[in-house]
Design an enzyme around this catalytic site. Structure first.
Site, mmCIF file in Angstrom:
data_model
loop_
_atom_site.group_PDB
_atom_site.id
_atom_site.type_symbol
_atom_site.label_atom_id
_atom_site.label_comp_id
_atom_site.label_asym_id
_atom_site.label_seq_id
_atom_site.Cartn_x
_atom_site.Cartn_y
_atom_site.Cartn_z
ATOM 1 N N ARG A 237 0.783 -1.142 0.138
ATOM 2 C CA ARG A 237 -0.052 -0.004 0.178
ATOM 3 C C ARG A 237 0.999 1.239 -0.078
ATOM 4 O O ARG A 237 2.014 1.319 0.657
ATOM 5 C CB ARG A 237 -0.579 -0.119 1.300
ATOM 6 C CG ARG A 237 -2.358 -0.720 0.962
ATOM 7 C CD ARG A 237 -3.131 -0.270 0.247
ATOM 8 N NE ARG A 237 -4.289 -1.000 0.177
ATOM 9 C CZ ARG A 237 -4.557 -2.036 -0.584
ATOM 10 N NH1 ARG A 237 -3.586 -2.464 -1.460
ATOM 11 N NH2 ARG A 237 -5.832 -2.875 -0.461
ATOM 12 N N GLU A 266 -4.007 7.942 -4.723
ATOM 13 C CA GLU A 266 -4.321 7.175 -6.224
ATOM 14 C C GLU A 266 -5.657 7.802 -6.664
ATOM 15 O O GLU A 266 -6.800 7.909 -6.046
ATOM 16 C CB GLU A 266 -4.324 5.705 -6.048
ATOM 17 C CG GLU A 266 -3.224 5.151 -5.495
ATOM 18 C CD GLU A 266 -3.404 3.714 -5.335
ATOM 19 O OE1 GLU A 266 -4.364 3.133 -5.635
ATOM 20 O OE2 GLU A 266 -2.428 3.173 -4.804
ATOM 21 N N HIS A 285 -1.915 0.901 -9.711
ATOM 22 C CA HIS A 285 -2.215 -0.130 -9.135
ATOM 23 C C HIS A 285 -3.158 -1.202 -9.898
ATOM 24 O O HIS A 285 -4.140 -1.426 -9.580
ATOM 25 C CB HIS A 285 -3.396 0.526 -7.921
ATOM 26 C CG HIS A 285 -3.608 -0.121 -6.714
ATOM 27 N ND1 HIS A 285 -3.853 0.328 -5.854
ATOM 28 C CD2 HIS A 285 -3.572 -1.543 -6.537
ATOM 29 C CE1 HIS A 285 -4.031 -0.333 -4.701
ATOM 30 N NE2 HIS A 285 -3.971 -1.822 -5.227
#
Ligand code: NAP
Ligand code: GLV
Length: 319
Positions: A237, A266, A285
């Protein structure tokens, strides 16, 4: 009557399964999550919701959704959810472990090799028409073969990563809070302290969940401990990393390069200093993004919703 809110566009074959058990409200834009206000309004009479890591599940959700029984998170990580709060209100939280393990490890491995061998830089160079001739050190990178690789957070994904490393004749180290002797034997991995892992690794791979303990774990001090030619890969993360410290470490040559599939914010702000660095490779991601794995993650969420709504145990509750 059940009402299920689905915060992202997912294939109709999955929506149909939910329609068999109740009314379904789906957000149908493919690239953006349901806007917060709309999401909270939709939750008003919902008994279940299907969410992704874009949705923060907090007190506001509790206030908006008095009838909610289950939150199915389409991710293994659940740092977007205040699990204690939800459980204190009797709401079941589920996630998607195991089904994404191999796919995520594969992406992490791809990213590590791409950074080590400067694949993105080299491809951009070709595309820009800068390729003049073969060069003795043109885009010379770093071998994985015989390297020391340190895995921080050797759970399901970390172990799948380690299995892949075995084929590259590497020396594997790991650090968790708990030592797993069986895995050490099976994977030929050495348990070390976090500090030793930082100091000794040629590649540092972060696959840890985001928790109060791991937040900002990779800070100034951590990057200074790493080898000057170390490569740092993060598929855990974003907030495990202090990104200002990372930019400084890349600028000052404290580490050689990084590959990040996860960021603190993000999507990344296009003015973020990491984006202007040749020695930083950033992905949006996509760790678990193979079609088959995404299908399996969605199916698992649906199975969990159906089970909880019929008052049975879900397959993968967060405990
Ligand atoms: P997992 O099987 O639960 O593994 C997590 C590992 O982290 C465990 O071995 C745990 O060991 C270790 N850990 C937890 N807290 C720690 C701490 N404070 N210090 C050291 N080690 C710690 O989970 P997983 O399926 O491998 O997934 C891991 C994470 O990867 C997820 O939570 C998610 O954030 C991330 N992820 C990212 C993507 C992506 O698309 N990039 C995809 C899937 C998952 P101990 O409990 O023994 O410490
Ligand atoms: C993705 O990041 C996940 O946690 O599944």
């Amino acid at each position: 009557m059940q009402k299920i809110v689905v915060s992202r566009k997912i294939p109709q074959k999955f929506i149909k399964q939910l329609e068999d058990i109740g009314e379904v409200e789906v957000w149908d834009a493919s690239l953006t999550p349901m806007p917060r206000e709309k999401f909270l309004t939709a939750l008003k009479d919902a008994t279940a919701c299907f969410v992704t890591l874009s949705e923060t599940m907090d007190e506001e959700v509790i206030e908006a959704a008095p009838n909610l029984k289950v939150i199915a998170n389409m991710a293994v990580g659940y740092d977007n959810i205040d699990v204690d709060l939800m459980q204190s209100k009797g709401i079941v939280v589920t996630n998607t472990p195991s089904v994404l393990t191999e796919t995520t490890a594969e992406l992490g491995f791809t990213l590590m090799l791409a950074v080590a061998r400067r694949v993105v830089e080299a491809e951009t160079y070709v595309q820009n028409g800068e390729w003049q001739s073969w060069g003795p050190y043109l885009f010379a990178g770093k071998d994985l073969y015989h390297a020391n690789v340190g895995i921080y957070g050797m759970g399901d994904i970390g172990k799948a990563f380690a299995r892949r490393l075995k084929g590259f004749n590497t020396n594997i180290m790991y650090h968790n809070r708990t030592r797993h002797k069986d895995d050490e034997e099976a994977l030929g991995a050495l348990y070390v302290s976090f500090e030793t892992l930082l100091k000794e690794s040629d590649f540092v791979i972060c696959t840890v969940p985001l928790t109060a303990e791991t937040r900002d774990k990779f800070d100034d001090k951590a990057f200074k401990m790493m080898k000057n030619d170390a490569i740092f890969i993060n598929i855990g993360r974003g907030a495990v990393v202090d990104e200002e410290a990372l930019v400084k470490a890349l600028q000052n040559g404290e580490i050689k390069a990084c590959g990040l599939d996860v960021l603190r914010e993000e999507p990344i702000d296009m003015k973020h200093p990491l984006l202007s660095r040749d020695n930083a490779t950033i992905l949006p991601h996509i760790g678990s993004a193979s079609v088959i794995t995404r299908d399996r993650m969605i199916q698992l969420c649906i199975d969990n919703i159906k089970l909880v709504l019929s008052e049975k145990e879900p397959k993968t509750p967060v405990v």
